[in-house]
Design a protein around this motif. Structure first.
Motif, short mmCIF file in Angstrom:
data_model
loop_
_atom_site.label_atom_id
_atom_site.label_comp_id
_atom_site.label_asym_id
_atom_site.label_seq_id
_atom_site.Cartn_x
_atom_site.Cartn_y
_atom_site.Cartn_z
N ARG A 1 9.60 17.27 31.46
CA ARG A 1 9.79 17.17 32.91
C ARG A 1 11.28 17.16 33.24
NH1 ARG A 1 5.78 14.96 36.22
NH2 ARG A 1 7.33 15.18 37.86
N VAL A 2 11.58 17.70 34.42
CA VAL A 2 12.97 17.86 34.87
C VAL A 2 13.09 17.32 36.29
CG1 VAL A 2 14.66 19.62 35.59
CG2 VAL A 2 13.50 19.83 33.39
N LEU A 3 14.25 16.72 36.58
CA LEU A 3 14.58 16.27 37.92
C LEU A 3 15.72 17.12 38.47
CD1 LEU A 3 14.56 12.38 37.44
CD2 LEU A 3 12.73 13.81 38.33
N ILE A 4 15.59 17.55 39.73
CA ILE A 4 16.62 18.35 40.39
C ILE A 4 17.37 17.46 41.37
CG2 ILE A 4 17.09 20.40 41.78
CD1 ILE A 4 15.82 21.05 39.11
N SER A 5 18.70 17.55 41.37
CA SER A 5 19.49 16.70 42.28
C SER A 5 20.78 17.43 42.67
CB SER A 5 19.83 15.37 41.59
OG SER A 5 20.64 15.59 40.45
#
Length: 332
Positions: A299-303
């Motif tokens: 899983r990846v978080l975009i910011s």
């Protein structure tokens, strides 16, 4: 009576936020069911013989996001002195509003893009909705460019098992595999595969094949809560920020509360307006992941998103964003 007026197949984005129940005596217990699972129950008290249910669309959206459903059967039941049941409807997830809902459901693949730019050796999923009223045989027109510059198009039939019910179909399309199958059938090399146009009934989508290496790619849930494969061209900077505190004991210094933040900063190459609008679906997605191998996804978080879109042809549209793994680790 439950005053909901929906088509048999209805887009989530056009659902009303509220509806009214008439002929209510004192109170009624309302239950919303999706895919045979009760997702919400509440008691509503009458005002002037009526009761109003609020937040209907948001409740459906939250449930479909959590369950990963793109298509879900809907039942609404109101129980009081009298019992009313509203059923026989299907909700198709959509996070954008469309002028012609019914046309979207039946006439396009479940993506807001009409063209893609993809590498030859990668694949991407392609979804569409159909039911027993439609007989569909998906196929693709594959265009090759020969060494002498001439173009030739060959038809590739896509395996398809028709369901006698409302259904979301998905095919994982591999340009390299399709090229190999066509060349094997023709018994010769056909040159460079330059484009593939997919068909399923009235639905069409064209993928242009590129040799340019992409910087990074992700799978994300897009407008229709289906997985889409995005290939990003541009540059990446990997940044590591280390935070720690010092303590001195008997003249010896040591560190404690050591934290490490690892982030990848990406700047895209210039995008068209249509590409940038679709790119924002990726940036806003609630679910993004990377395939680290055939058997493992992370899983990846975009910011830290900077997205400014202009329709001025003189301005290049570039998007900057940061991403990190949800597990703050370095993958090798």
């Amino acid at each position: 009576m439950i005053q909901l007026y929906l088509n048999q197949y209805h887009l989530l984005s056009s659902l009303p936020q509220e509806f009214t129940i008439t002929e209510v005596d004192v109170y009624t217990d309302v239950t919303i069911t999706l895919e045979n699972t009760d997702i919400y129950t509440t008691r509503l008290y009458e005002v002037g013989g009526k009761a109003t249910f609020y937040g209907f669309r948001d409740i459906i959206r939250d449930s479909m996001l959590a369950s990963g459903h793109t298509l879900a059967s809907l039942t609404v039941r109101a129980v009081g002195i009298d019992t009313f049941t509203y059923t026989g409807k299907y909700i198709l997830f959509a996070d954008s509003k469309f002028i012609a809902d019914n046309d979207i459901i039946w006439q396009q693949f479940l993506t807001t893009r009409s063209t893609h730019l993809i590498p030859l050796e990668c694949d991407f999923p392609l979804y569409f909705f159909s039911d027993e009223s439609e007989s569909v045989t998906p196929y693709a027109d594959c265009t090759f460019k020969a060494d002498d510059g001439s173009l030739a198009t060959y038809t590739y039939t896509i395996q398809h098992d028709h369901q006698n019910r409302p259904f979301i179909y998905v095919n994982y399309m591999s340009p390299l595999y399709m090229q190999q199958r066509i060349e094997s059938s023709e018994g010769q090399s056909l040159g460079k595969l330059v484009s593939i146009t997919f068909h399923a009934g009235p639905r069409t989508l064209t993928a242009y094949i590129t040799d340019e290496p992409h910087e990074v790619d992700f799978f994300f849930r897009g407008c229709f809560n289906t997985f889409e494969h995005i290939f990003i061209y541009g540059s990446t900077t990997f940044k590591t920020a280390v935070s720690r505190k010092e303590a001195v004991s008997q003249g010896i210094t040591s560190f404690y509360d050591n934290t490490v933040d690892r982030r990848y900063n990406v700047e895209t190459t210039p995008l068209t307006l249509a590409e940038a609008e679709w790119f924002n679906e990726f940036l806003e997605s609630h679910y993004v992941e990377r395939y680290l191998s055939e058997d493992y996804q992370a899983r990846v978080l975009i910011s830290d998103i900077t997205s400014e879109i202009s329709d001025n042809p003189k301005d290049t549209v570039k998007i900057k964003f940061s991403w990190r793994y949800t597990e703050n680790s370095r993958w090798i």
